[in-house]
Design an enzyme around this catalytic site. Structure first.
Site, PDB file in Angstrom:
ATOM      1  N   CYS A 153      -3.930  -0.226   4.670  1.00 23.29           N
ATOM      2  CA  CYS A 153      -5.253   0.402   4.606  1.00 23.29           C
ATOM      3  C   CYS A 153      -5.991  -0.068   3.359  1.00 23.29           C
ATOM      4  O   CYS A 153      -7.158  -0.421   3.416  1.00 23.29           O
ATOM      5  CB  CYS A 153      -5.124   1.918   4.606  1.00 23.29           C
ATOM      6  SG  CYS A 153      -4.429   2.589   6.125  1.00 23.29           S
ATOM      7  N   ARG A 191      -9.904  -0.995   3.859  1.00 28.41           N
ATOM      8  CA  ARG A 191     -10.510  -1.155   5.188  1.00 28.41           C
ATOM      9  C   ARG A 191     -10.636   0.170   5.916  1.00 28.41           C
ATOM     10  O   ARG A 191     -11.557   0.386   6.699  1.00 28.41           O
ATOM     11  CB  ARG A 191      -9.692  -2.127   6.044  1.00 28.41           C
ATOM     12  CG  ARG A 191      -8.318  -1.592   6.398  1.00 28.41           C
ATOM     13  CD  ARG A 191      -7.600  -2.359   7.486  1.00 28.41           C
ATOM     14  NE  ARG A 191      -6.296  -1.744   7.735  1.00 28.41           N
ATOM     15  CZ  ARG A 191      -6.085  -0.751   8.599  1.00 28.41           C
ATOM     16  NH1 ARG A 191      -7.087  -0.246   9.299  1.00 28.41           N
ATOM     17  NH2 ARG A 191      -4.870  -0.251   8.759  1.00 28.41           N
ATOM     18  N   ALA A 208     -10.223   4.378   5.206  1.00 29.10           N
ATOM     19  CA  ALA A 208     -10.142   5.345   4.109  1.00 29.10           C
ATOM     20  C   ALA A 208     -10.149   6.764   4.658  1.00 29.10           C
ATOM     21  O   ALA A 208     -11.190   7.280   5.080  1.00 29.10           O
ATOM     22  CB  ALA A 208     -11.309   5.138   3.145  1.00 29.10           C
ATOM     23  N   ASN A 228      -4.986   7.198  -3.164  1.00 29.60           N
ATOM     24  CA  ASN A 228      -5.341   5.817  -3.460  1.00 29.60           C
ATOM     25  C   ASN A 228      -6.088   5.695  -4.786  1.00 29.60           C
ATOM     26  O   ASN A 228      -5.850   4.758  -5.553  1.00 29.60           O
ATOM     27  CB  ASN A 228      -6.197   5.238  -2.331  1.00 29.60           C
ATOM     28  CG  ASN A 228      -5.551   5.323  -0.968  1.00 29.60           C
ATOM     29  OD1 ASN A 228      -6.223   5.639   0.019  1.00 29.60           O
ATOM     30  ND2 ASN A 228      -4.264   5.065  -0.876  1.00 29.60           N
TER      31      ASN A 228
END
EC number: 2.1.1.45
Length: 321
Positions: A201, A223, A225, A234
Site C-alpha cells: 500500500c 497508492r 490509504a 503509516n
C-alpha cells in the site's frame, strides 16, 4: 546523534491570549496541533464528499483520489492523539521491515498481530498460496527494501547478499551525495506482485537532505490509504524511519510529507471516525533515541522512548481483510 526533546515546535502553535479586559489574567490556552487537524479535516472531507465504491474486501469505502498531508518532525513526533496509536506495534513492524523479514510469525511472537489476517491459512489459500506456510507473506516490504530483484523462495531462506539493498543505498547516498534527487526506496516490484499476500500500500519513499539546515525529510507515496486504521500507523512508521536514518547519518529530522492516491474510509469505520472527529487534538509527543546507534540494523525497540504522549482513548475499528 541522540535526539533530545525540545519544548515547542511550529506544528503546535500557541493560541493568542484574549485582550486584557481588566479582569484577572487569562490562562494561556492549550497548543493547537495543526498537523493533526489536517488529518481530521481530510477525514471530514472524505466522509462528506467521498465516492462510494466497492473494493477487494467487499466492505465498501468512501474514496477520494490524490491527497497530501505534511508533518513537522523538528520538535515533535506525529503520533496521533485523537485516538491512542499502538507505538510498539509501529516500531516492531518497522524493525521487521528493516531486517528484511517477511514472516508474520516473528511479529506474533512479539505480540504484534497486525499481519495475522493476511498471513492466515484461510487467507493464503483464498489468494492461491496453498503451498505456502502460514505466516509467509511472500516478497513484501522488507524483502523489497533489502533484496529488490532477488528470487523469492520462502520466508525462511537466507537472502544475504542477494538483490539490491535499497535501504543501504539510501543511507550511503545521504552520506556521500546528499543533494542527489534519486534517494528513493520502492516496495513496488511488478514482477513480485503476484507472489505477495498483499501488494504494498505504501509504495515509494523519497528522501531529501537540506545541507543548509542539516535536516532529513521524507515523502511517501501511498497508492491505497486506509484513513481509519492504516494511515495513523503509516504516518508514525515513516516518521520513525526518517528519525532512524537521520540518526545514523548525523542529521536532524525535518518534514514528513504523506502523498496518497486512493484515500478512503471503510464504510464500517464511518461511525467510529465520527466519534474521533468530535475529539480535540492534543500536542504531539516527542521521540527520544536513547543511545548512539551507528548502523540502521542495530536499532532495537528499547532504543525508542515516546515522551509526553497524552492521547484520547483507543477507538475500536475492524480491519478489512
Amino acid at each position: 546523534m541522540v535526539l533530545t526533546p525540545t519544548k515547542d515546535g511550529p506544528d503546535q502553535e500557541s493560541m493568542p491570549l484574549p485582550a486584557d479586559n481588566g479582569e484577572s489574567p487569562s490562562k494561556q490556552q492549550a497548543p493547537v496541533n495543526r498537523d493533526e487537524m489536517h488529518y481530521l479535516d481530510l477525514l471530514r472531507h472524505i466522509i462528506a464528499n467521498g465516492e462510494q465504491r466497492m473494493d477487494r474486501t467487499e466492505v465498501g469505502t468512501l474514496s477520494v483520489f490524490g491527497s497530501q498531508m505534511r508533518f513537522d518532525m523538528r520538535n515533535s513526533f506525529p503520533l496521533l492523539t485523537t485516538k491512542r496509536v499502538f507505538f510498539r506495534a509501529v516500531a516492531e513492524e518497522l524493525l521487521w521491515f528493516v531486517a528484511g523479514k517477511t514472516d508474520a510469525k516473528l511479529l506474533q511472537a512479539k505480540n504484534v498481530h497486525i499481519w495475522d489476517g493476511n498471513s492466515s491459512r484461510e487467507f493464503l489459500d483464498k489468494m492461491g498460496f496453498t503451498g505456502r506456510a502460514v505466516g509467509d507473506l511472500g516478497p513484501v516490504y522488507g524483502f523489497q527494501w533489502r533484496h529488490f530483484g532477488a528470487q523469492y523462495g520462502t520466508c525462511d531462506d537466507d537472502y544475504s547478499g542477494k538483490g539490491i539493498d535499497q535501504l543501504r543505498q539510501v543511507i550511503d547516498t545521504i552520506r556521500n551525495n546528499p543533494s542527489d534527487r534519486r534517494i528513493i526506496m520502492s516496495a513496488w516490484n511488478p514482477l513480485d506482485i503476484p507472489k505477495m499476500a498483499l501488494p504494498p500500500c505504501h509504495c515509494l519513499a523519497q528522501f531529501y537532505v537540506s545541507e543548509k539546515r542539516g535536516e532529513l525529510s521524507c515523502q511517501l507515496y501511498q497508492r491505497s490509504a486506509d484513513m481509519g486504521l492504516g494511515v495513523p500507523f503509516n504516518i508514525a512508521s515513516y516518521a520513525l524511519l526518517t528519525h532512524m536514518i537521520a540518526h545514523v547519518t548525523g542529521l536532524k529530522p525535518g518534514d514528513f510529507v504523506h502523498t496518497m492516491g486512493d484515500t478512503h474510509v471503510y464504510l464500517n469505520h464511518v461511525e467510529p471516525l465520527k466519534e474521533q472527529l468530535e475529539r480535540t487534538p492534543r500536542p504531539f509527543p516527542k521521540l527520544i533515541i536513547k543511545r548512539q546507534v551507528q548502523d540502521i540494523e542495530d536499532f532495537r525497540f528499547e532504543d525508542f522512548q515516546i515522551v509526553d504522549y497524552n492521547p484520547h482513548p483507543k477507538i475500536q475499528m475492524d480491519m478489512a481483510v
